[in-house]
Design an enzyme around this catalytic site. Structure first.
Site, PDB file in Angstrom:
ATOM      1  N   GLY A 167      -7.582   6.379  -9.514  1.00  6.75           N
ATOM      2  CA  GLY A 167      -7.887   7.153 -10.711  1.00  6.75           C
ATOM      3  C   GLY A 167      -8.793   8.347 -10.461  1.00  6.75           C
ATOM      4  O   GLY A 167      -9.319   8.948 -11.398  1.00  6.75           O
ATOM      5  N   HIS A 188      -6.869  -6.791  -8.822  1.00 12.22           N
ATOM      6  CA  HIS A 188      -7.067  -5.338  -8.923  1.00 12.22           C
ATOM      7  C   HIS A 188      -8.563  -5.052  -8.872  1.00 12.22           C
ATOM      8  O   HIS A 188      -9.367  -5.822  -9.398  1.00 12.22           O
ATOM      9  CB  HIS A 188      -6.453  -4.812 -10.225  1.00 12.22           C
ATOM     10  N   LYS A 194      -2.363  -0.440 -16.884  1.00 10.94           N
ATOM     11  CA  LYS A 194      -3.771  -0.717 -17.256  1.00 10.94           C
ATOM     12  C   LYS A 194      -3.865  -0.947 -18.768  1.00 10.94           C
ATOM     13  O   LYS A 194      -2.930  -1.468 -19.358  1.00 10.94           O
ATOM     14  CB  LYS A 194      -4.671   0.418 -16.794  1.00 10.94           C
ATOM     15  N   GLU A 231     -10.377  -3.150 -10.493  1.00  4.06           N
ATOM     16  CA  GLU A 231     -11.042  -3.091 -11.804  1.00  4.06           C
ATOM     17  C   GLU A 231     -11.374  -4.504 -12.291  1.00  4.06           C
ATOM     18  O   GLU A 231     -12.414  -4.719 -12.925  1.00  4.06           O
ATOM     19  CB  GLU A 231     -10.137  -2.343 -12.799  1.00  4.06           C
ATOM     20  N   GLU A 254      -5.352  -0.734  -1.883  1.00  3.08           N
ATOM     21  CA  GLU A 254      -5.834   0.277  -2.817  1.00  3.08           C
ATOM     22  C   GLU A 254      -7.299   0.605  -2.529  1.00  3.08           C
ATOM     23  O   GLU A 254      -8.200  -0.115  -3.004  1.00  3.08           O
ATOM     24  CB  GLU A 254      -5.718  -0.242  -4.250  1.00  3.08           C
ATOM     25  N   ASN A 270       1.218   0.370 -12.766  1.00  2.00           N
ATOM     26  CA  ASN A 270       0.156  -0.419 -13.407  1.00  2.00           C
ATOM     27  C   ASN A 270      -0.307   0.374 -14.623  1.00  2.00           C
ATOM     28  O   ASN A 270      -0.990   1.378 -14.482  1.00  2.00           O
ATOM     29  CB  ASN A 270      -1.002  -0.626 -12.416  1.00  2.00           C
ATOM     30  N   SER A 296      -4.057   7.064  -6.675  1.00  2.53           N
ATOM     31  CA  SER A 296      -3.704   8.451  -7.020  1.00  2.53           C
ATOM     32  C   SER A 296      -2.381   8.922  -6.406  1.00  2.53           C
ATOM     33  O   SER A 296      -2.234  10.100  -6.077  1.00  2.53           O
ATOM     34  CB  SER A 296      -4.850   9.405  -6.641  1.00  2.53           C
TER      35      SER A 296
HETATM   36  C1  PEP Z   1      -4.046   1.513  -9.859  1.00  4.27           C
HETATM   37  O1  PEP Z   1      -4.483   1.339 -10.973  1.00  4.27           O
HETATM   38  O2  PEP Z   1      -3.657   0.525  -9.213  1.00  4.27           O
HETATM   39  C2  PEP Z   1      -3.960   2.872  -9.324  1.00  4.27           C
HETATM   40  C3  PEP Z   1      -3.607   3.033  -8.084  1.00  4.27           C
HETATM   41  O3  PEP Z   1      -4.282   3.889 -10.180  1.00  4.27           O
HETATM   42  P1  PEP Z   1      -4.079   5.473  -9.909  1.00  4.27           P
HETATM   43  O4  PEP Z   1      -2.667   5.658  -9.385  1.00  4.27           O
HETATM   44  O5  PEP Z   1      -4.276   6.118 -11.241  1.00  4.27           O
HETATM   45  O6  PEP Z   1      -5.086   5.884  -8.894  1.00  4.27           O
END
Ligand code: PEP
Length: 248
Positions: A173, A95, A12, A97, A167, A10, A213
C-alpha cells in the site's frame, strides 16, 4: 511440471455488498484467462453475493481471514465450514495487517493453517519483513521463522497444494514495489526453505506469490521470475488494471 500462475486480489475492508457485485461485473470480462488462476479475496459480508456473481466464470472466491475453531462462542469470527458452505476456495492467512493491527502471531496462524487444510480450504499464507528488518539484514531469517512456525505439523502434500505470498511490509500500500531482484531472491529463498523442510518435489510444487504495490506496469517483470508464481494484489485489485495484471 510447470506451476500454474495464480493472481489473487485482496480487497481488504473495501466494497459494500452492492459495490462488490458491481465491481465483479466490471472485472469479469477483464480477468478471463485460460492460463492463470484468478481469485477475488473479499470481505466476509461480500462473500455470498460475490460467489453468486462469479458463477460460470474462471474466478474463484477467497476469504481474507478465518478462525481456527469449528463453532461456538467466538463473537465476530467466521469458521472454515461457513466459508466452504458459502462457496469459498481460498483463505488469506497471516496478512501483515492482521499480524500487526490484530496481533495475530505464528502460534495462532499455525492453528488456522491446519484448520484450513483439515476442512479443504487452500491457504494463501503471507509472510514478509519490515523495513527495519530488511535494513538490518535479517529478511530471510525472519521469513524462515514465520514459515517454519506457521507450518508446524503441516504435511508435504498439504504444502504442495498451498500458496505462500511473500509481501514485504514496506511495499504494501506504499507504492514502493520491491525490485524484481529483491522479490525473486526472497521467493527463491522460500522455495529453498520448503525443500529443506520437506523435499524438492514439494518445493517445486508450492506456488509462491509476490505482493506489495503490484500494478499493471510491474506485473509482467515480477511474474516472469523463475520463483514467482503470480501475485497478491491490494489496491490495484479494485480497478480495471487488475485485468492487465492477470493478463500480464
Ligand atoms: C496486500 O494487501 O496484500 C497488498 C499487496 O496490497 P497493495 O497491492 O495495495 O500493496
Amino acid at each position: 511440471m510447470a506451476r500454474r500462475k495464480i493472481v489473487a486480489g485482496n480487497w481488504k475492508m473495501n466494497m459494500t455488498p452492492s459495490e462488490a457485485v458491481k465491481l465483479v461485473e466490471e472485472l469479469k470480462p477483464l480477468v478471463a484467462s485460460e492460463t492463470v488462476d484468478v481469485v477475488f479475496c473479499v470481505p466476509a459480508i461480500d462473500i455470498v453475493p460475490v460467489v453468486e456473481a462469479v458463477k460460470g466464470t474462471n474466478i474463484a472466491v477467497g476469504a481474507e481471514n478465518m478462525y481456527f475453531e469449528d463453532k461456538g462462542a467466538f463473537t465476530g469470527e467466521i469458521s472454515a465450514d461457513m466459508l466452504l458452505d458459502a462457496g469459498v476456495k481460498y483463505v488469506i492467512l497471516g496478512h501483515s495487517e492482521r499480524r500487526d493491527y490484530f496481533k495475530e502471531d505464528d502460534v495462532l496462524l499455525n492453528k488456522k493453517v491446519k484448520k484450513a487444510f483439515e476442512k479443504g480450504l487452500t491457504p494463501i499464507l503471507c509472510c514478509g519483513e519490515s523495513l527495519e528488518q530488511r535494513e538490518m539484514g535479517v529478511t530471510m531469517d525472519w521469513i524462515r521463522l514465520q514459515i517454519k512456525s506457521d507450518l508446524v505439523d503441516v504435511t508435504a502434500e498439504q504444502v504442495a497444494s498451498m500458496v505462500i505470498a511473500y509481501e514485504p511490509i514496506w511495499a504494501i500500500g506504499t507504492g514502493k514495489t520491491a525490485t524484481t531482484e529483491q522479490a525473486q531472491e526472497v521467493c527463491k529463498g522460500i522455495r529453498e526453505l520448503i525443500a529443506e523442510m520437506y523435499d524438492e518435489a514439494t518445493a517445486e510444487a508450492v506456488r509462491i506469490q509476490y505482493g506489495g504495490s503490484v500494478n499493471a506496469a510491474t506485473a509482467a517483470d515480477l511474474f516472469s521470475q523463475p520463483d514467482i508464481d503470480g501475485g497478491l494484489v491490494g489496491g490495484a485489485a479494485l480497478k480495471p488494471d487488475f485485468g492487465k495484471i492477470v493478463n500480464y
